[in-house]
Design a protein around this motif. Structure first.
Motif, PDB file in Angstrom:
ATOM      1  N   TYR A  38       0.814  -1.219   0.103  1.00 44.86           N
ATOM      2  CA  TYR A  38       0.111  -0.019   0.274  1.00 44.86           C
ATOM      3  C   TYR A  38       1.009   1.263  -0.024  1.00 44.86           C
ATOM      4  CZ  TYR A  38      -3.698   3.119   1.314  1.00 44.86           C
ATOM      5  OH  TYR A  38      -4.549   4.281   1.638  1.00 44.86           O
TER       6      TYR A  38
ATOM      7  N   MET B  77      -6.009   4.253 -23.009  1.00 44.59           N
ATOM      8  CA  MET B  77      -6.293   3.052 -22.912  1.00 44.59           C
ATOM      9  C   MET B  77      -7.742   2.507 -23.212  1.00 44.59           C
ATOM     10  SD  MET B  77      -5.394   0.045 -20.088  1.00 44.59           S
ATOM     11  CE  MET B  77      -6.155   1.095 -18.926  1.00 44.59           C
TER      12      MET B  77
ATOM     13  N   ALA C  92     -11.599   4.779 -12.810  1.00 49.84           N
ATOM     14  CA  ALA C  92      -9.933   4.630 -12.560  1.00 49.84           C
ATOM     15  C   ALA C  92      -9.380   6.037 -12.496  1.00 49.84           C
ATOM     16  CB  ALA C  92      -9.500   3.795 -13.903  1.00 49.84           C
TER      17      ALA C  92
ATOM     18  N   ALA D 223     -10.394   7.171  -8.955  1.00 50.25           N
ATOM     19  CA  ALA D 223      -9.262   6.480  -7.931  1.00 50.25           C
ATOM     20  C   ALA D 223      -8.055   7.318  -8.023  1.00 50.25           C
ATOM     21  CB  ALA D 223      -9.329   5.166  -8.346  1.00 50.25           C
TER      22      ALA D 223
ATOM     23  N   ASP E 130      -8.032  10.697  -6.543  1.00 51.98           N
ATOM     24  CA  ASP E 130      -8.383  10.548  -4.967  1.00 51.98           C
ATOM     25  C   ASP E 130      -7.004   9.962  -4.303  1.00 51.98           C
ATOM     26  OD1 ASP E 130      -9.224   8.084  -2.909  1.00 51.98           O
ATOM     27  OD2 ASP E 130     -10.557  10.058  -2.847  1.00 51.98           O
ATOM     28  N   ILE E 131      -6.320   9.131  -4.960  1.00 56.49           N
ATOM     29  CA  ILE E 131      -5.076   8.694  -4.137  1.00 56.49           C
ATOM     30  C   ILE E 131      -3.910   9.889  -4.240  1.00 56.49           C
ATOM     31  CG2 ILE E 131      -3.300   6.953  -4.575  1.00 56.49           C
ATOM     32  CD1 ILE E 131      -5.177   5.248  -5.836  1.00 56.49           C
TER      33      ILE E 131
ATOM     34  N   ALA F 208      -8.017  -3.930 -18.544  1.00 56.27           N
ATOM     35  CA  ALA F 208      -8.095  -2.594 -18.270  1.00 56.27           C
ATOM     36  C   ALA F 208      -9.187  -2.327 -17.110  1.00 56.27           C
ATOM     37  CB  ALA F 208      -8.502  -1.717 -19.304  1.00 56.27           C
ATOM     38  N   PHE F 209     -10.206  -3.297 -17.009  1.00 55.21           N
ATOM     39  CA  PHE F 209     -11.227  -3.374 -15.914  1.00 55.21           C
ATOM     40  C   PHE F 209     -10.769  -3.889 -14.876  1.00 55.21           C
ATOM     41  CE2 PHE F 209     -15.228  -2.053 -18.029  1.00 55.21           C
ATOM     42  CZ  PHE F 209     -15.221  -2.183 -19.155  1.00 55.21           C
TER      43      PHE F 209
ATOM     44  N   LEU G 268      -7.517  -3.134 -13.804  1.00 60.00           N
ATOM     45  CA  LEU G 268      -6.619  -1.920 -13.467  1.00 60.00           C
ATOM     46  C   LEU G 268      -7.612  -0.941 -12.784  1.00 60.00           C
ATOM     47  CD1 LEU G 268      -4.101  -0.436 -13.491  1.00 60.00           C
ATOM     48  CD2 LEU G 268      -4.812   0.659 -15.598  1.00 60.00           C
ATOM     49  N   THR G 269      -8.947  -0.883 -13.315  1.00 54.21           N
ATOM     50  CA  THR G 269      -9.879   0.258 -12.576  1.00 54.21           C
ATOM     51  C   THR G 269      -9.954  -0.598 -11.023  1.00 54.21           C
ATOM     52  OG1 THR G 269     -10.893   0.847 -14.556  1.00 54.21           O
ATOM     53  CG2 THR G 269     -12.189   0.955 -12.380  1.00 54.21           C
TER      54      THR G 269
ATOM     55  N   TRP H 151      -7.912  -2.515  -9.306  1.00 50.16           N
ATOM     56  CA  TRP H 151      -6.982  -2.342  -8.822  1.00 50.16           C
ATOM     57  C   TRP H 151      -6.761  -0.772  -7.937  1.00 50.16           C
ATOM     58  CZ3 TRP H 151      -1.881  -0.178  -9.689  1.00 50.16           C
ATOM     59  CH2 TRP H 151      -0.759  -0.695  -8.779  1.00 50.16           C
ATOM     60  N   LEU H 152      -7.089   0.217  -8.822  1.00 49.23           N
ATOM     61  CA  LEU H 152      -7.036   1.601  -8.292  1.00 49.23           C
ATOM     62  C   LEU H 152      -7.979   2.022  -7.488  1.00 49.23           C
ATOM     63  CD1 LEU H 152      -6.136   3.229 -11.573  1.00 49.23           C
ATOM     64  CD2 LEU H 152      -4.682   3.028  -9.941  1.00 49.23           C
ATOM     65  N   LEU H 153      -9.278   1.394  -7.526  1.00 51.34           N
ATOM     66  CA  LEU H 153     -10.284   1.498  -6.547  1.00 51.34           C
ATOM     67  C   LEU H 153      -9.979   0.682  -5.392  1.00 51.34           C
ATOM     68  CD1 LEU H 153     -13.376   0.890  -8.940  1.00 51.34           C
ATOM     69  CD2 LEU H 153     -12.751   3.204  -7.738  1.00 51.34           C
TER      70      LEU H 153
ATOM     71  N   LEU I 138      -7.187   0.375  -4.069  1.00 52.13           N
ATOM     72  CA  LEU I 138      -5.951   1.360  -3.518  1.00 52.13           C
ATOM     73  C   LEU I 138      -6.530   2.684  -2.822  1.00 52.13           C
ATOM     74  CD1 LEU I 138      -2.727   1.244  -3.454  1.00 52.13           C
ATOM     75  CD2 LEU I 138      -2.893   2.413  -5.759  1.00 52.13           C
ATOM     76  N   ALA I 139      -7.371   3.221  -3.664  1.00 60.90           N
ATOM     77  CA  ALA I 139      -8.301   4.351  -3.115  1.00 60.90           C
ATOM     78  C   ALA I 139      -9.133   4.100  -1.861  1.00 60.90           C
ATOM     79  CB  ALA I 139      -9.076   4.929  -4.174  1.00 60.90           C
TER      80      ALA I 139
ATOM     81  N   GLY J  15      -8.407   2.183   0.817  1.00 60.41           N
ATOM     82  CA  GLY J  15      -7.468   2.047   1.746  1.00 60.41           C
ATOM     83  C   GLY J  15      -6.622   0.743   1.799  1.00 60.41           C
TER      84      GLY J  15
ATOM     85  N   PHE K  11      -6.724  -2.992  -0.493  1.00 54.78           N
ATOM     86  CA  PHE K  11      -5.637  -2.918  -1.236  1.00 54.78           C
ATOM     87  C   PHE K  11      -4.769  -4.463  -1.107  1.00 54.78           C
ATOM     88  CE2 PHE K  11      -2.799  -2.233  -4.728  1.00 54.78           C
ATOM     89  CZ  PHE K  11      -1.385  -2.479  -4.326  1.00 54.78           C
TER      90      PHE K  11
END
Lengths: 128, 128
Positions: free
Chosen positions: A53, A76, A116, A119, A122-123, B38-39, B41-42, B44-46, B48-49, B51, B55
Protein backbone atom coordinates in the motif's frame (compact mmCIF):
# COMPACT_ATOMS: atom_id res chain seq x y z
CA UNK A 1 -16.92 16.91 -50.31
CA UNK A 2 -19.63 15.95 -52.81
CA UNK A 3 -22.28 13.62 -51.41
CA UNK A 4 -23.68 11.36 -54.06
CA UNK A 5 -26.80 10.37 -52.18
CA UNK A 6 -30.34 11.72 -52.10
CA UNK A 7 -31.65 13.41 -48.98
CA UNK A 8 -33.94 10.44 -48.41
CA UNK A 9 -31.06 7.96 -48.60
CA UNK A 10 -29.10 9.99 -46.08
CA UNK A 11 -32.02 10.10 -43.66
CA UNK A 12 -32.47 6.34 -43.97
CA UNK A 13 -28.84 5.84 -42.94
CA UNK A 14 -27.60 4.51 -46.28
CA UNK A 15 -24.21 5.45 -47.66
CA UNK A 16 -20.99 6.26 -45.82
CA UNK A 17 -20.70 5.72 -42.08
CA UNK A 18 -19.92 9.42 -41.58
CA UNK A 19 -17.69 9.06 -38.55
CA UNK A 20 -15.64 6.13 -39.86
CA UNK A 21 -12.63 8.27 -40.64
CA UNK A 22 -12.73 9.80 -37.20
CA UNK A 23 -12.89 6.34 -35.61
CA UNK A 24 -9.91 5.19 -37.72
CA UNK A 25 -7.82 8.23 -36.81
CA UNK A 26 -8.71 8.14 -33.10
CA UNK A 27 -7.70 4.48 -33.00
CA UNK A 28 -4.29 5.29 -34.55
CA UNK A 29 -3.68 8.36 -32.37
CA UNK A 30 -4.51 6.53 -29.14
CA UNK A 31 -2.34 3.64 -30.35
CA UNK A 32 0.65 5.92 -30.90
CA UNK A 33 0.12 7.56 -27.49
CA UNK A 34 -0.13 4.14 -25.87
CA UNK A 35 3.29 3.04 -27.14
CA UNK A 36 5.27 5.21 -24.70
CA UNK A 37 2.50 5.25 -22.08
CA UNK A 38 2.16 1.47 -21.73
CA UNK A 39 5.94 0.97 -21.73
CA UNK A 40 6.14 3.64 -19.02
CA UNK A 41 3.38 1.88 -17.05
CA UNK A 42 5.05 -1.54 -17.10
CA UNK A 43 8.53 -0.15 -16.35
CA UNK A 44 7.16 1.97 -13.48
CA UNK A 45 5.39 -0.98 -11.88
CA UNK A 46 8.54 -3.09 -12.20
CA UNK A 47 10.51 -0.27 -10.53
CA UNK A 48 8.17 -0.24 -7.52
CA UNK A 49 10.15 -2.99 -5.87
CA UNK A 50 7.76 -3.84 -3.09
CA UNK A 51 4.07 -3.90 -4.02
CA UNK A 52 2.45 -2.77 -0.82
CA UNK A 53 0.00 0.00 0.00
CA UNK A 54 2.62 2.57 1.08
CA UNK A 55 4.98 2.15 -1.86
CA UNK A 56 2.23 2.25 -4.49
CA UNK A 57 0.57 5.31 -2.93
CA UNK A 58 3.97 7.03 -2.77
CA UNK A 59 4.52 6.18 -6.47
CA UNK A 60 1.21 7.72 -7.54
CA UNK A 61 1.64 10.80 -5.35
CA UNK A 62 4.22 12.42 -7.60
CA UNK A 63 2.60 14.91 -10.06
CA UNK A 64 4.29 13.45 -13.13
CA UNK A 65 3.21 9.90 -12.30
CA UNK A 66 -0.38 10.98 -11.64
CA UNK A 67 -0.49 12.87 -14.96
CA UNK A 68 0.95 9.96 -16.97
CA UNK A 69 -1.37 7.54 -15.22
CA UNK A 70 -4.40 9.66 -16.12
CA UNK A 71 -3.21 9.97 -19.73
CA UNK A 72 -2.62 6.23 -19.84
CA UNK A 73 -6.12 5.55 -18.47
CA UNK A 74 -7.75 7.91 -20.98
CA UNK A 75 -5.83 6.61 -24.01
CA UNK A 76 -6.20 2.96 -23.00
CA UNK A 77 -9.95 3.02 -22.40
CA UNK A 78 -10.63 5.09 -25.55
CA UNK A 79 -8.52 2.69 -27.63
CA UNK A 80 -10.22 -0.31 -25.99
CA UNK A 81 -13.67 1.09 -26.69
CA UNK A 82 -12.85 1.62 -30.37
CA UNK A 83 -11.45 -1.91 -30.72
CA UNK A 84 -14.33 -3.59 -28.89
CA UNK A 85 -16.76 -1.57 -30.98
CA UNK A 86 -15.21 -3.08 -34.12
CA UNK A 87 -15.58 -6.57 -32.67
CA UNK A 88 -19.27 -6.01 -31.95
CA UNK A 89 -19.86 -4.47 -35.38
CA UNK A 90 -18.15 -7.43 -37.08
CA UNK A 91 -19.72 -10.35 -35.25
CA UNK A 92 -23.18 -9.32 -34.09
CA UNK A 93 -25.60 -9.42 -36.99
CA UNK A 94 -28.96 -8.74 -35.34
CA UNK A 95 -29.43 -4.96 -35.44
CA UNK A 96 -31.20 -4.68 -32.08
CA UNK A 97 -28.60 -6.72 -30.21
CA UNK A 98 -25.79 -4.88 -32.01
CA UNK A 99 -27.07 -1.44 -31.08
CA UNK A 100 -27.82 -2.47 -27.49
CA UNK A 101 -24.31 -3.96 -27.18
CA UNK A 102 -22.66 -0.85 -28.60
CA UNK A 103 -24.52 1.36 -26.13
CA UNK A 104 -23.75 -0.98 -23.21
CA UNK A 105 -20.08 -0.99 -24.27
CA UNK A 106 -19.89 2.80 -24.35
CA UNK A 107 -21.45 3.04 -20.89
CA UNK A 108 -19.26 0.29 -19.39
CA UNK A 109 -16.03 1.76 -20.76
CA UNK A 110 -16.95 5.27 -19.67
CA UNK A 111 -17.78 3.99 -16.19
CA UNK A 112 -14.50 2.07 -15.86
CA UNK A 113 -12.41 4.94 -17.23
CA UNK A 114 -14.10 7.49 -14.99
CA UNK A 115 -13.71 5.22 -11.93
CA UNK A 116 -10.02 4.64 -12.65
CA UNK A 117 -9.38 8.35 -13.15
CA UNK A 118 -11.36 9.24 -10.04
CA UNK A 119 -9.43 6.69 -7.97
CA UNK A 120 -6.13 8.11 -9.26
CA UNK A 121 -7.05 11.67 -8.32
CA UNK A 122 -8.37 10.48 -4.99
CA UNK A 123 -5.14 8.59 -4.26
CA UNK A 124 -3.08 11.60 -5.31
CA UNK A 125 -4.77 13.80 -2.72
CA UNK A 126 -4.81 11.18 0.08
CA UNK A 127 -2.77 12.06 3.14
CA UNK A 128 -1.23 8.77 4.35
CA UNK B 1 -34.26 -11.49 -40.03
CA UNK B 2 -33.33 -11.70 -43.71
CA UNK B 3 -29.57 -11.64 -43.02
CA UNK B 4 -29.25 -14.85 -40.98
CA UNK B 5 -31.22 -17.28 -43.17
CA UNK B 6 -28.80 -17.57 -46.09
CA UNK B 7 -26.23 -20.43 -45.94
CA UNK B 8 -22.48 -19.72 -45.80
CA UNK B 9 -19.72 -21.68 -47.55
CA UNK B 10 -17.29 -23.37 -45.15
CA UNK B 11 -14.48 -20.95 -44.35
CA UNK B 12 -12.73 -21.43 -41.00
CA UNK B 13 -13.09 -25.21 -41.35
CA UNK B 14 -11.32 -25.21 -44.73
CA UNK B 15 -8.82 -22.34 -45.02
CA UNK B 16 -5.30 -23.32 -43.93
CA UNK B 17 -4.15 -21.16 -41.00
CA UNK B 18 -1.25 -18.90 -41.96
CA UNK B 19 1.01 -16.52 -40.07
CA UNK B 20 -0.93 -13.55 -41.45
CA UNK B 21 -4.39 -14.74 -40.43
CA UNK B 22 -3.27 -16.20 -37.10
CA UNK B 23 -1.44 -13.03 -36.03
CA UNK B 24 -4.41 -10.96 -37.15
CA UNK B 25 -6.95 -12.81 -35.02
CA UNK B 26 -4.45 -12.93 -32.14
CA UNK B 27 -4.15 -9.16 -32.38
CA UNK B 28 -7.91 -8.91 -31.98
CA UNK B 29 -7.96 -11.53 -29.22
CA UNK B 30 -5.16 -9.91 -27.20
CA UNK B 31 -6.92 -6.57 -27.63
CA UNK B 32 -10.16 -7.95 -26.22
CA UNK B 33 -8.29 -9.71 -23.39
CA UNK B 34 -6.41 -6.50 -22.56
CA UNK B 35 -9.77 -4.70 -22.32
CA UNK B 36 -10.60 -7.12 -19.51
CA UNK B 37 -7.22 -6.20 -18.04
CA UNK B 38 -8.18 -2.55 -18.19
CA UNK B 39 -11.23 -3.28 -16.04
CA UNK B 40 -8.95 -5.12 -13.60
CA UNK B 41 -6.77 -2.00 -13.49
CA UNK B 42 -9.82 0.03 -12.49
CA UNK B 43 -10.57 -2.47 -9.70
CA UNK B 44 -6.95 -2.29 -8.55
CA UNK B 45 -6.98 1.52 -8.44
CA UNK B 46 -10.34 1.57 -6.65
CA UNK B 47 -8.99 -0.89 -4.06
CA UNK B 48 -5.97 1.35 -3.59
CA UNK B 49 -8.23 4.38 -3.11
CA UNK B 50 -10.33 2.40 -0.65
CA UNK B 51 -7.47 1.90 1.79
CA UNK B 52 -4.70 -0.45 2.87
CA UNK B 53 -7.02 -3.37 3.79
CA UNK B 54 -8.80 -3.51 0.43
CA UNK B 55 -5.52 -3.12 -1.40
CA UNK B 56 -3.94 -5.95 0.60
CA UNK B 57 -6.88 -8.20 -0.35
CA UNK B 58 -6.55 -7.55 -4.08
CA UNK B 59 -2.75 -7.90 -3.94
CA UNK B 60 -3.18 -11.23 -2.14
CA UNK B 61 -5.17 -12.50 -5.15
CA UNK B 62 -2.43 -11.38 -7.53
CA UNK B 63 0.22 -13.18 -5.47
CA UNK B 64 -1.43 -16.59 -5.94
CA UNK B 65 -0.51 -18.98 -8.75
CA UNK B 66 -3.66 -18.16 -10.72
CA UNK B 67 -3.12 -14.43 -10.08
CA UNK B 68 0.43 -14.63 -11.37
CA UNK B 69 -0.68 -16.63 -14.43
CA UNK B 70 -3.32 -14.00 -15.17
CA UNK B 71 -0.81 -11.18 -14.76
CA UNK B 72 1.65 -12.84 -17.12
CA UNK B 73 -1.12 -13.52 -19.60
CA UNK B 74 -1.83 -9.77 -19.55
CA UNK B 75 1.89 -8.98 -19.88
CA UNK B 76 2.28 -11.34 -22.86
CA UNK B 77 -0.89 -9.94 -24.48
CA UNK B 78 0.29 -6.38 -23.95
CA UNK B 79 3.66 -7.01 -25.62
CA UNK B 80 2.10 -8.91 -28.51
CA UNK B 81 -0.58 -6.27 -29.09
CA UNK B 82 2.05 -3.49 -28.78
CA UNK B 83 4.52 -5.03 -31.24
CA UNK B 84 1.85 -6.14 -33.72
CA UNK B 85 0.21 -2.72 -33.29
CA UNK B 86 3.44 -1.06 -34.43
CA UNK B 87 3.44 -3.45 -37.40
CA UNK B 88 -0.10 -2.22 -38.20
CA UNK B 89 0.92 1.43 -37.88
CA UNK B 90 3.81 0.83 -40.30
CA UNK B 91 1.34 -0.75 -42.75
CA UNK B 92 -0.87 2.33 -42.35
CA UNK B 93 1.94 4.50 -43.72
CA UNK B 94 2.66 2.00 -46.48
CA UNK B 95 5.72 0.28 -45.04
CA UNK B 96 6.23 -3.46 -45.35
CA UNK B 97 3.05 -4.33 -47.25
CA UNK B 98 4.56 -7.00 -49.55
CA UNK B 99 4.23 -10.63 -48.55
CA UNK B 100 7.91 -11.26 -47.67
CA UNK B 101 8.13 -8.19 -45.43
CA UNK B 102 4.82 -9.17 -43.85
CA UNK B 103 6.12 -12.62 -42.94
CA UNK B 104 9.43 -11.22 -41.69
CA UNK B 105 7.77 -8.58 -39.52
CA UNK B 106 5.32 -11.21 -38.29
CA UNK B 107 8.11 -13.45 -37.03
CA UNK B 108 9.86 -10.38 -35.58
CA UNK B 109 6.70 -9.54 -33.62
CA UNK B 110 6.56 -13.07 -32.17
CA UNK B 111 10.25 -13.00 -31.24
CA UNK B 112 9.97 -9.54 -29.66
CA UNK B 113 6.88 -10.56 -27.69
CA UNK B 114 8.59 -13.62 -26.22
CA UNK B 115 11.79 -11.69 -25.50
CA UNK B 116 9.97 -8.82 -23.77
CA UNK B 117 7.83 -11.22 -21.72
CA UNK B 118 10.90 -13.15 -20.56
CA UNK B 119 12.71 -9.90 -19.77
CA UNK B 120 9.75 -8.71 -17.69
CA UNK B 121 9.62 -12.06 -15.86
CA UNK B 122 13.32 -11.76 -15.12
CA UNK B 123 13.07 -8.17 -13.88
CA UNK B 124 9.96 -8.87 -11.79
CA UNK B 125 11.58 -11.79 -10.01
CA UNK B 126 14.26 -9.44 -8.73
CA UNK B 127 16.97 -9.90 -11.35
CA UNK B 128 19.04 -7.14 -13.01
Amino acid sequence: MARFSTALARVRGHGAAKSGTHHWLAQRLTAVALIPLSVWFVVSLLAVTEMNYETVIAWIQSPLVAVFLLLFIFAMFYHAQLGLQMIIEDYIKCKAVKIASLIALKFAVFFAAFAAAFATVDIYFTTP
Amino acid sequence: MADDTRPLSPHLQIYKPQLTSVLSITHRGTGAFLSVGAFFLTCWLLALADGAEHFAKIQAHFSTWYGCCLLYAFVFSLYFHLCNGIRHLLWDVGIGLDIRATYRSGYAVLAATVALTLLTLFLASGGG
